[in-house]
Design an enzyme around this catalytic site. Structure first.
Site, short mmCIF file in Angstrom:
data_model
loop_
_atom_site.label_atom_id
_atom_site.label_comp_id
_atom_site.label_asym_id
_atom_site.label_seq_id
_atom_site.Cartn_x
_atom_site.Cartn_y
_atom_site.Cartn_z
N ASN A 1 14.32 3.40 7.36
CA ASN A 1 13.39 2.88 8.41
C ASN A 1 12.38 1.88 7.59
O ASN A 1 11.73 1.42 8.27
CB ASN A 1 12.80 3.62 9.51
CG ASN A 1 11.85 4.63 8.46
OD1 ASN A 1 11.78 4.58 7.21
ND2 ASN A 1 10.88 5.38 9.28
N TYR B 1 4.39 17.89 3.93
CA TYR B 1 5.44 17.82 2.99
C TYR B 1 6.01 19.22 2.62
O TYR B 1 7.34 19.23 2.83
CB TYR B 1 5.13 16.86 1.93
CG TYR B 1 6.22 16.42 1.05
CD1 TYR B 1 7.04 15.59 1.35
CD2 TYR B 1 6.26 17.35 -0.47
CE1 TYR B 1 8.12 15.19 0.48
CE2 TYR B 1 7.08 16.84 -1.26
CZ TYR B 1 8.09 15.85 -0.85
OH TYR B 1 9.24 15.29 -1.82
N ARG C 1 2.67 7.59 -7.20
CA ARG C 1 2.81 8.54 -8.12
C ARG C 1 2.65 8.35 -9.69
O ARG C 1 2.28 7.39 -10.04
CB ARG C 1 4.27 8.90 -8.09
CG ARG C 1 4.63 9.84 -6.63
CD ARG C 1 6.01 9.95 -6.60
NE ARG C 1 6.84 9.09 -5.88
CZ ARG C 1 8.03 9.12 -5.62
NH1 ARG C 1 8.69 10.36 -5.87
NH2 ARG C 1 8.70 7.99 -4.86
P1 NAD Z 1 10.96 6.98 -1.69
O1 NAD Z 1 9.67 7.12 -0.77
O2 NAD Z 1 11.21 5.87 -2.54
O3 NAD Z 1 12.34 7.03 -0.62
C1 NAD Z 1 12.27 7.71 0.50
C2 NAD Z 1 13.06 6.70 1.63
O4 NAD Z 1 13.12 7.30 2.86
C3 NAD Z 1 12.29 5.46 1.51
O5 NAD Z 1 13.60 4.25 1.55
C4 NAD Z 1 11.97 5.29 3.18
O6 NAD Z 1 11.74 4.19 3.85
C5 NAD Z 1 12.84 6.56 3.76
N1 NAD Z 1 12.16 7.37 4.84
C6 NAD Z 1 11.26 7.80 5.10
N2 NAD Z 1 11.00 8.15 6.31
C7 NAD Z 1 12.15 7.77 7.00
C8 NAD Z 1 12.53 8.12 8.42
N3 NAD Z 1 11.80 8.69 9.20
N4 NAD Z 1 13.84 7.60 8.71
C9 NAD Z 1 14.50 6.87 7.88
N5 NAD Z 1 14.11 6.57 6.69
C10 NAD Z 1 13.10 7.25 6.17
O7 NAD Z 1 11.14 8.45 -2.37
P2 NAD Z 1 12.07 8.91 -3.42
O8 NAD Z 1 11.42 9.48 -4.44
O9 NAD Z 1 13.17 8.05 -3.50
O10 NAD Z 1 12.64 10.30 -2.72
C11 NAD Z 1 13.82 10.49 -1.96
C12 NAD Z 1 14.06 11.93 -1.53
O11 NAD Z 1 14.04 12.86 -2.50
C13 NAD Z 1 12.86 12.52 -0.60
O12 NAD Z 1 13.23 13.06 0.41
C14 NAD Z 1 11.83 13.18 -1.51
O13 NAD Z 1 11.25 14.20 -0.69
C15 NAD Z 1 12.76 13.71 -2.40
N6 NAD Z 1 12.32 14.27 -3.87
C16 NAD Z 1 12.05 13.04 -4.51
C17 NAD Z 1 11.33 13.52 -5.90
C18 NAD Z 1 10.81 12.46 -6.83
O14 NAD Z 1 10.39 12.90 -7.96
N7 NAD Z 1 11.34 11.29 -6.61
C19 NAD Z 1 10.97 14.72 -5.99
C20 NAD Z 1 11.26 15.77 -5.07
C21 NAD Z 1 11.92 15.31 -3.97
N1 UDP Z 2 -1.87 11.97 -11.10
C1 UDP Z 2 -3.04 11.33 -11.87
N2 UDP Z 2 -3.13 9.76 -11.73
C2 UDP Z 2 -2.44 9.25 -10.63
C3 UDP Z 2 -1.63 9.76 -9.95
C4 UDP Z 2 -1.30 11.11 -10.00
O1 UDP Z 2 -3.34 12.07 -12.64
O2 UDP Z 2 -2.68 7.88 -10.70
C5 UDP Z 2 -1.66 13.30 -11.12
C6 UDP Z 2 -1.64 14.12 -9.90
O3 UDP Z 2 -2.74 14.60 -9.58
C7 UDP Z 2 -0.77 15.08 -10.37
C8 UDP Z 2 0.32 14.45 -11.36
O4 UDP Z 2 -0.39 13.32 -11.73
O5 UDP Z 2 -1.31 16.19 -10.87
C9 UDP Z 2 1.61 14.15 -10.85
O6 UDP Z 2 1.27 13.55 -9.30
P1 UDP Z 2 2.44 12.61 -8.54
O7 UDP Z 2 1.91 12.12 -7.26
O8 UDP Z 2 3.12 11.86 -9.31
O9 UDP Z 2 3.57 13.83 -8.09
P2 UDP Z 2 2.95 15.42 -7.58
O10 UDP Z 2 3.84 16.22 -8.63
O11 UDP Z 2 1.76 15.54 -7.23
O12 UDP Z 2 3.95 15.47 -6.20
#
Ligand code: NAD
Ligand code: UDP
Length: 335
Positions: free
Chosen positions: A32, A143, A184
């Site tokens: 979306n 979340y 992030r």
């Molecule tokens: P991101 O925000 O780049 O990607 C999320 C995607 O989901 C986006 O394209 C967004 O537009 C879409 N989206 C959000 N709500 C939606 C909805 N209601 N319907 C359809 N699409 C929707 O984040 P990411 O880092 O790519 O994360 C992807 C997935 O992996 C997520 O589920 C996240 O919780 C999980 N995850 C990521 C990390 C990480 O470090 N990147 C860590 C833990 C879990």
């Molecule tokens: N953080 C930070 N500066 C920033 C963004 C995040 O110090 O500009 C810290 C945040 O408080 C956390 C860690 O970096 O302790 C990782 O944050 P992030 O949002 O990347 O992911 P999280 O693991 O918290 O979901």
């Protein structure tokens, strides 16, 4: 294989779509564009095996698929806390809708869960048998609890209806195509260092995280999907090398060749103090472990950000992003 990737236009999703296409799959990318961007998948649109659908996973849908990767959900604390009720709906209703699809079409479902299910962990490093330490009424709960509920739904449907499910507990992952305004830590620090601005360290910077490069993570997701039906996880996927945020800031500044100082900002609510995955299960069951070290991964990511135009806060990132994007409207998000 016909594979549905929800959240496919996001950071991880777009890399996963690329990988699946490279393996010869037909990919249906659903998004979306809340935090994702058309820009992330524009280079895939010419591929006849790639299809893009704009849809909110919190609403029912009807598509045919052999496999479903459910990634749709904002992942940055800044964005998932912007509209917490919507975040919870995305996780819970989204999981229910992919389960319904799986029941109709017999598809396998891989759920992108998170290390956040462990909350602010009292066990370190975190292994899958640990039930976690989550504040159910805190600012991160939309979340954390949404993802925990999605895990519950998948496991119940596996027991009750025999659906083939896989649960990936993903730890902090970074790489090219993170949005410059994602919020992030890795993208924030790189964007700030390249602009010569102070790096915003939250709290005293002694909190830790373990950072996995995107290619490693995508490889793990594909292996998990291909694992035998009797293995459903949950399985930790991440890089077990742990850094403080001050160490990360130092590395980013050095690799960017920047003179940026560090400034300290208040620690956000319920920010976990320590996080590191125990990946013994992934090693044993998937034959997987990350290959990319932080330095090389950061270099690649910095290379990407050097080519990305930084936008003024609130500016729309790309003309094709929809109005619901938090990047397009920082003070107001459509319900
Ligand atoms: P991101 O925000 O780049 O990607 C999320 C995607 O989901 C986006 O394209 C967004 O537009 C879409 N989206 C959000 N709500 C939606 C909805 N209601 N319907 C359809 N699409 C929707 O984040 P990411 O880092 O790519 O994360 C992807 C997935 O992996 C997520 O589920 C996240 O919780 C999980 N995850 C990521 C990390 C990480 O470090 N990147 C860590 C833990 C879990
Ligand atoms: N953080 C930070 N500066 C920033 C963004 C995040 O110090 O500009 C810290 C945040 O408080 C956390 C860690 O970096 O302790 C990782 O944050 P992030 O949002 O990347 O992911 P999280 O693991 O918290 O979901």
């Amino acid at each position: 294989m016909r594979v549905l990737v929800t959240g496919g236009a996001g950071f991880l999703g777009s890399h996963l779509c690329e990988r699946l296409l490279a393996e010869g799959d037909e990919v249906l990318c659903l998004d979306n564009f809340f935090t994702g961007s058309m820009r992330n998948v524009a280079h895939l649109l010419h591929n006849p095996r790639f299809e893009l659908v704009q849809h909110d996973i919190a609403l029912p849908l009807r598509v045919e698929a052999d496999e479903i990767y459910n990634l749709a959900c904002p992942a940055s604390p800044v964005h998932y806390q912007r509209d917490p009720v919507r975040t919870m709906k995305t996780s819970v209703l989204g999981a229910l809708h992919v389960i319904e699809l799986a029941m109709q079409s017999g598809a396998k479902v891989l759920q992108a869960s998170t290390s956040e299910v462990y909350g602010d962990p009292q066990v370190h490093p975190q292994h899958e048998a640990y039930w976690g330490h989550v504040n159910p009424v805190g600012v991160r709960a939309c979340y954390d609890e949404g993802k925990r509920c999605a895990e519950t739904l998948l496991m119940d449907c596996r027991r009750q209806h025999g659906i083939d499910v896989k649960i990936a507990r993903i730890f902090n992952t970074y790489g090219p195509r993170m949005h410059p305004e994602d919020g992030r830590v890795v993208s924030n620090f790189i964007v700030q260092a390249l602009a010569g601005e102070p790096l915003t360290v939250y709290g005293d910077g002694t909190q830790t995280r373990s950072f996995c490069y995107v290619d490693d993570l995508v490889d793990a997701l594909v292996r998990l999907m291909a694992s035998p039906p009797d293995f459903c996880g949950p399985v930790n996927l991440g890089n077990p090398v742990e850094y403080t945020m001050l160490e990360l800031a130092g590395q980013v500044v050095a690799l960017c060749g920047s003179a940026s100082p560090v400034v300290f900002r208040p620690l956000p609510g319920d920010d976990p103090a320590r996080r590191r995955p125990d990946i013994s299960l992934a090693r044993a069951m998937l034959g997987w472990e990350p290959r990319m070290g932080l330095e090389e991964g950061l270099e690649r990511t910095i290379g990407y950000f050097r080519g990305v135009e930084r936008l003024a806060p609130g500016t729309q990132f790309a003309s094709d992003d929809t109005a619901c994007s938090p990047y397009a409207c920082p003070t107001e998000v459509r319900p």
